[in-house]
Write a protein that holds these residues in place. Structure first.
Motif, short mmCIF file in Angstrom:
data_model
loop_
_atom_site.label_atom_id
_atom_site.label_comp_id
_atom_site.label_asym_id
_atom_site.label_seq_id
_atom_site.Cartn_x
_atom_site.Cartn_y
_atom_site.Cartn_z
N ASP A 155 -12.35 2.42 1.30
CA ASP A 155 -11.75 2.63 2.62
C ASP A 155 -12.32 1.66 3.65
O ASP A 155 -11.62 1.20 4.56
CB ASP A 155 -11.96 4.06 3.09
CG ASP A 155 -10.95 5.03 2.49
OD1 ASP A 155 -10.06 4.59 1.74
OD2 ASP A 155 -11.05 6.24 2.78
N LEU A 214 -10.62 -1.51 3.07
CA LEU A 214 -9.29 -1.48 3.69
C LEU A 214 -9.39 -1.74 5.19
O LEU A 214 -8.59 -2.50 5.76
CB LEU A 214 -8.62 -0.13 3.42
CG LEU A 214 -7.27 0.11 4.09
CD1 LEU A 214 -6.25 -0.95 3.67
CD2 LEU A 214 -6.75 1.51 3.77
N ILE A 236 -10.35 6.17 9.03
CA ILE A 236 -10.12 5.90 7.60
C ILE A 236 -11.22 6.61 6.84
O ILE A 236 -12.37 6.15 6.82
CB ILE A 236 -10.10 4.40 7.28
CG1 ILE A 236 -9.16 3.64 8.23
CG2 ILE A 236 -9.66 4.18 5.83
CD1 ILE A 236 -9.05 2.15 7.93
N SER A 280 -0.57 6.41 8.79
CA SER A 280 -0.04 5.17 8.22
C SER A 280 0.72 5.50 6.94
O SER A 280 0.79 6.66 6.52
CB SER A 280 -1.19 4.22 7.89
OG SER A 280 -1.91 4.68 6.75
N TYR A 340 -1.85 5.04 0.89
CA TYR A 340 -2.43 3.99 0.05
C TYR A 340 -2.97 4.52 -1.27
O TYR A 340 -3.38 3.73 -2.13
CB TYR A 340 -3.51 3.20 0.80
CG TYR A 340 -4.66 4.01 1.35
CD1 TYR A 340 -5.73 4.38 0.56
CD2 TYR A 340 -4.71 4.38 2.70
CE1 TYR A 340 -6.80 5.10 1.07
CE2 TYR A 340 -5.76 5.09 3.22
CZ TYR A 340 -6.81 5.46 2.40
OH TYR A 340 -7.87 6.18 2.92
N ALA A 396 -4.04 8.40 3.69
CA ALA A 396 -3.49 7.50 4.72
C ALA A 396 -4.49 7.35 5.85
O ALA A 396 -5.40 8.17 6.01
CB ALA A 396 -2.16 8.03 5.25
N CYS A 397 -4.32 6.29 6.64
CA CYS A 397 -5.13 6.09 7.85
C CYS A 397 -4.55 6.93 8.98
O CYS A 397 -3.36 7.28 8.96
CB CYS A 397 -5.11 4.62 8.27
SG CYS A 397 -5.44 3.44 6.94
N ASN A 420 0.34 -0.56 8.75
CA ASN A 420 1.28 -0.35 7.65
C ASN A 420 1.55 -1.62 6.88
O ASN A 420 1.70 -1.60 5.65
CB ASN A 420 2.59 0.23 8.18
CG ASN A 420 2.48 1.70 8.53
OD1 ASN A 420 1.64 2.42 7.98
ND2 ASN A 420 3.33 2.17 9.43
N VAL A 435 -1.49 -2.01 4.64
CA VAL A 435 -1.50 -0.99 3.58
C VAL A 435 -0.45 -1.32 2.52
O VAL A 435 -0.74 -1.30 1.31
CB VAL A 435 -1.24 0.41 4.18
CG1 VAL A 435 -0.93 1.41 3.07
CG2 VAL A 435 -2.44 0.87 4.99
N TYR A 449 -6.01 -3.02 -3.36
CA TYR A 449 -6.70 -1.77 -3.02
C TYR A 449 -7.21 -1.09 -4.28
O TYR A 449 -8.35 -0.61 -4.31
CB TYR A 449 -5.81 -0.80 -2.24
CG TYR A 449 -6.56 0.49 -1.91
CD1 TYR A 449 -7.41 0.54 -0.82
CD2 TYR A 449 -6.47 1.60 -2.74
CE1 TYR A 449 -8.15 1.67 -0.55
CE2 TYR A 449 -7.21 2.75 -2.48
CZ TYR A 449 -8.05 2.79 -1.38
OH TYR A 449 -8.80 3.90 -1.13
#
Length: 234
Positions: free
Chosen positions: A30, A33, A68, A84, A87, A191-192, A206, A209, A218
């Motif tokens: 994360d 990300l 996140i 978001s 992922y 998701a964030c 987005n 992601v 990822y």
């Protein structure tokens, strides 16, 4: 972008998503990300480690720009923040004391017993929904829940598959219970979270992601940090 930094809120005891390295710096897939998002904007990444159940409030108030922390998408959270694109999807495991994996292999075996979850997580709701005859037991972090499990104070605790597998790999006193939650009960998308009304920023998140999911980067980061986290303390 004017501030020159992207501030994320996370809770760094939930490897491989977010955890501390040997120098107490937050790392994990994360955090990786978040770095991709910061790079997309062209700013430095700043990580604030905080209690999980305070992250959404920090996002809403602007203390952090984004949360996140392996957040699961659900309708209640979506009322106060924006998610978001997802992922990752994660199965849920029940982690128990070594030797109890078969003992606690059915929902009936957990009737009247305490089952743990981290405060503010969807795992709490899962226990209430899927194990209605058990007693929900909440603490701030998973290492504390693991200790309560090993000490026999609770039957076990529920967490994401990768997290549970990593904790079992690190702790010889834990094992995965032979208990299965149905996909309807527990297939949680990650998701964030961003503040409502921040549509331009959400569009950038987005974009990132979607790209890291589509190109497999990822998943590669997940595998990398899962290996690091699982090997810690071994």
């Amino acid at each position: 972008k004017a501030a020159g930094e992207l501030v994320i809120g996370t809770e760094a005891t939930y490897g491989p998503y977010e955890f501390l390295d040997d120098d107490s710096n937050p790392i994990g897939c994360d955090i990786w990300l978040a770095q991709q998002i910061a790079d997309e904007i062209g700013v430095e990444l700043k990580v604030q480690d905080m209690a999980f159940d305070g992250i959404i409030d920090a996002v809403k108030s602007g203390v952090v720009d984004i949360g996140i922390a392996a957040f699961t998408v659900n309708e209640e959270r979506a009322k106060v923040i924006d998610f978001s694109h997802q992922y990752e999807l994660s199965e849920q495991l029940l982690i128990v004391k070594k030797g109890n994996g078969e003992t606690y292999s059915t929902k009936e075996s957990l009737v009247g017993l305490k089952v743990g979850a981290q405060m503010g997580t969807v795992q709490s709701g899962l226990i209430e929904k899927a194990l209605p005859d058990s007693e929900l037991f909440e603490l701030e972090n998973y290492p504390s829940l693991a200790m309560e499990t090993v000490n026999g104070n609770i039957a076990g605790f529920v967490c994401d598959k990768a997290v549970g597998e990593g904790m079992v790999a690190q702790n010889d006193n834990l094992e995965i219970a032979n208990l299965t939650f149905s996909a309807e009960e527990a297939s949680f998308g990650k998701a964030c979270v961003v503040a409502k009304g921040n549509d331009d920023f959400l569009a950038i998140v987005n974009t990132v992601v979607d790209r890291v999911v589509a190109d497999g980067s990822y998943l590669a980061a997940f595998d990398k940090y899962n290996a690091i986290w699982s090997s810690n303390n071994n």
